[in-house]
Scaffold this motif. Structure first.
Motif, PDB file in Angstrom:
ATOM      1  N   ILE A  43       0.265  65.506 -19.898  1.00 61.11           N
ATOM      2  CA  ILE A  43      -0.073  64.259 -20.220  1.00 61.11           C
ATOM      3  C   ILE A  43       0.133  64.640 -21.920  1.00 61.11           C
ATOM      4  N   ASP A  44       0.531  63.148 -22.025  1.00 61.58           N
ATOM      5  CA  ASP A  44       0.331  62.908 -23.251  1.00 61.58           C
ATOM      6  C   ASP A  44      -0.472  61.920 -23.923  1.00 61.58           C
ATOM      7  N   GLU A  45      -0.964  61.906 -25.231  1.00 53.85           N
ATOM      8  CA  GLU A  45      -1.611  61.138 -26.062  1.00 53.85           C
ATOM      9  C   GLU A  45      -1.074  60.944 -26.758  1.00 53.85           C
ATOM     10  N   VAL A  46      -1.032  60.135 -28.071  1.00 49.66           N
ATOM     11  CA  VAL A  46      -0.920  59.855 -28.983  1.00 49.66           C
ATOM     12  C   VAL A  46      -1.411  58.240 -29.422  1.00 49.66           C
ATOM     13  N   LEU A  47      -2.064  58.458 -30.393  1.00 52.45           N
ATOM     14  CA  LEU A  47      -3.038  57.945 -31.515  1.00 52.45           C
ATOM     15  C   LEU A  47      -2.796  57.577 -32.547  1.00 52.45           C
ATOM     16  N   ASP A  48      -2.957  55.852 -32.507  1.00 52.32           N
ATOM     17  CA  ASP A  48      -2.765  55.601 -34.535  1.00 52.32           C
ATOM     18  C   ASP A  48      -4.317  55.749 -34.334  1.00 52.32           C
ATOM     19  N   ALA A  49      -4.058  56.723 -35.924  1.00 50.37           N
ATOM     20  CA  ALA A  49      -5.639  57.398 -35.844  1.00 50.37           C
ATOM     21  C   ALA A  49      -5.870  56.455 -37.661  1.00 50.37           C
ATOM     22  N   ARG A  50      -4.281  55.593 -37.960  1.00 55.90           N
ATOM     23  CA  ARG A  50      -5.102  54.478 -39.697  1.00 55.90           C
ATOM     24  C   ARG A  50      -6.485  54.031 -39.177  1.00 55.90           C
ATOM     25  N   GLY A  51      -7.212  53.422 -37.869  1.00 51.94           N
ATOM     26  CA  GLY A  51      -8.419  52.308 -38.228  1.00 51.94           C
ATOM     27  C   GLY A  51      -9.335  53.523 -38.226  1.00 51.94           C
ATOM     28  N   MET A  52      -9.577  54.734 -38.248  1.00 57.12           N
ATOM     29  CA  MET A  52      -9.715  55.275 -37.687  1.00 57.12           C
ATOM     30  C   MET A  52     -11.091  55.344 -39.176  1.00 57.12           C
ATOM     31  N   PRO A  53     -12.720  55.262 -39.655  1.00 54.70           N
ATOM     32  CA  PRO A  53     -12.980  54.529 -40.744  1.00 54.70           C
ATOM     33  C   PRO A  53     -13.547  55.415 -40.925  1.00 54.70           C
TER      34      PRO A  53
ATOM     35  N   GLY B  76       6.726  53.563 -30.771  1.00 55.70           N
ATOM     36  CA  GLY B  76       7.121  52.772 -29.263  1.00 55.70           C
ATOM     37  C   GLY B  76       6.190  53.543 -28.299  1.00 55.70           C
ATOM     38  N   ARG B  77       5.561  55.172 -28.661  1.00 54.45           N
ATOM     39  CA  ARG B  77       5.190  55.770 -27.883  1.00 54.45           C
ATOM     40  C   ARG B  77       4.108  55.620 -26.850  1.00 54.45           C
ATOM     41  N   ASP B  78       3.885  55.192 -25.341  1.00 53.52           N
ATOM     42  CA  ASP B  78       2.718  54.988 -24.824  1.00 53.52           C
ATOM     43  C   ASP B  78       1.283  55.833 -25.546  1.00 53.52           C
ATOM     44  N   GLN B  79      -0.057  54.926 -24.683  1.00 55.83           N
ATOM     45  CA  GLN B  79      -0.860  55.940 -25.524  1.00 55.83           C
ATOM     46  C   GLN B  79      -2.327  57.762 -25.044  1.00 55.83           C
ATOM     47  N   TRP B  80      -0.931  57.073 -23.915  1.00 61.62           N
ATOM     48  CA  TRP B  80      -1.453  57.946 -22.848  1.00 61.62           C
ATOM     49  C   TRP B  80      -0.071  58.271 -21.479  1.00 61.62           C
ATOM     50  N   LYS B  81       0.447  59.068 -21.239  1.00 63.00           N
ATOM     51  CA  LYS B  81       1.373  59.020 -20.631  1.00 63.00           C
ATOM     52  C   LYS B  81       1.344  60.895 -18.822  1.00 63.00           C
TER      53      LYS B  81
END
Length: 351
Positions: free
Chosen positions: A162-172, A281-286
């Motif tokens: 299980i892979d999670e890839v999160l774009d964390a730039r928006g964490m306020p 291009g990676r999915d958020q969860w795979k």
């Protein structure tokens, strides 16, 4: 018609506000209490905090006041903090007071940490005739529900990743991004023995242990395999500035080992540089099941198109499972609630 379920909300950060709005907006739920951490929010109407009409429920920092409001269920959404046990006393106090608690701050499967921790929560539930349920999206849904459900199609199952890839730039929240996520830290500070690896090892061990127990798998050990990546340039993100050379990406990764081989691998990758070649291009969860059949499932979030919405898809998908669980937790027997899994793969039943 039956009376609405009396619900209190604990904390009003990004997830808490989303849950609060969900409670206010549902006619089958009645908001009766609101706990906040900020002195600036004390005394304000819950509707004002949630950008809704006045509710008559006033925010408080007094736990006794929350207990006196007699909620049947409380949605507990504080920020995950170091150490992992930071919220134990509050949770046990609420449970002993007879309040069913749904928390998004861990506690998904206390048995993963041994009988002593499980007994602590189970005893508090017994004293209050109450129920505890820890839920979110990950942990909570991706592994425990989606991946396990998918294993029900397996004739043979050799390995799961299980892979999670999160774009964390928006964490306020700067404190969350820099303290809890570790962004902007010197890379050498996030070694495998520090407080952050320990925090996430405690949290995600619960996913690993729950999945393996439901699959009839006894793992020999869980091996960590972490990596941090330094930011290539100075980064200006929602939480502030990340200097070049400090941590811009964390890769938390664990392997549940069976007979010397990796059976379940869980990778949690949070990055402030999602355009890097290894993440673009990676999915958020795979979820990848290796066996017969071999299966790959991907899950991606779509951000709201409403220009007036301040709520992200990530906030919706974390608060949603807590809101959906209210009536089920209320109806559950006393103790630690473990969601049922229908017909997963079982090692002892394999071909």
């Amino acid at each position: 018609m039956s009376d609405p379920i009396r619900v209190a909300q604990w904390a009003t950060g990004a997830i808490g506000k989303t849950a609060l709005r969900g409670i206010i907006d549902r006619p089958d739920l009645e908001l009766v209490g609101l706990y906040v951490y900020s002195d600036a929010k004390v005394g304000r109407d819950a509707g004002d905090i949630a950008r809704r009409a006045p509710t008559g429920v006033i925010a408080t920092r007094d736990v006794d006041e929350i207990i006196r409001s007699r909620p049947q269920v409380l949605i507990h959404s504080p920020r995950l903090q170091i150490p992992y046990e930071r919220h134990d006393d509050d949770l046990c106090r609420l449970l002993r007071a007879g309040i069913n608690v749904i928390t998004t701050a861990g506690q998904h499967f206390p048995r993963a940490h041994g009988t002593e921790r499980e007994h602590m929560f189970a005893q508090a539930c017994k004293e209050g005739d109450s129920t505890l349920f820890g839920v979110g999206v990950s942990p909570g849904v991706i592994g425990e529900r989606l991946a396990l459900a998918l294993t029900g199609t397996s004739i043979e199952l050799d390995r799961i990743t299980i892979d999670e890839v999160l774009d964390a730039r928006g964490m306020p929240d700067p404190d969350f991004a820099f303290t809890v996520m570790g962004m902007g830290s010197p890379p050498e500070e996030l070694d495998g023995t520090g407080p952050l690896p320990s925090l996430y090892a405690s949290l995600y061990l619960e996913t690993i242990a729950f999945m393996c127990e439901r699959l009839g798998i006894t793992y020999d050990e869980v091996v960590s395999d972490h990596r941090v990546v330094a930011a290539r340039t100075d980064l200006d993100v929602a939480a502030g500035r990340i200097a070049a050379g400090t941590v811009g990406t964390t890769e938390w990764r664990w392997h549940a080992m069976v007979d010397g081989k990796q059976f379940l691998t869980l990778a949690i990758i949070w990055t402030m540089e999602p355009d890097r070649e290894e993440y673009a291009g990676r999915d958020q969860w795979k979820v990848h099941l290796y066996g017969k059949p071999e299966i790959v499932m991907t899950v991606n979030l779509v951000e709201p198109q409403d220009p007036n919405s301040r709520t992200t898809a990530g906030q919706f998908i974390t608060a949603g499972p807590a809101l959906r669980a209210v009536e089920h937790v209320l109806a559950a027997p006393t103790g630690i609630f473990e969601p049922p899994v229908f017909a997963p793969f079982r090692l002892e039943h394999s071909a």
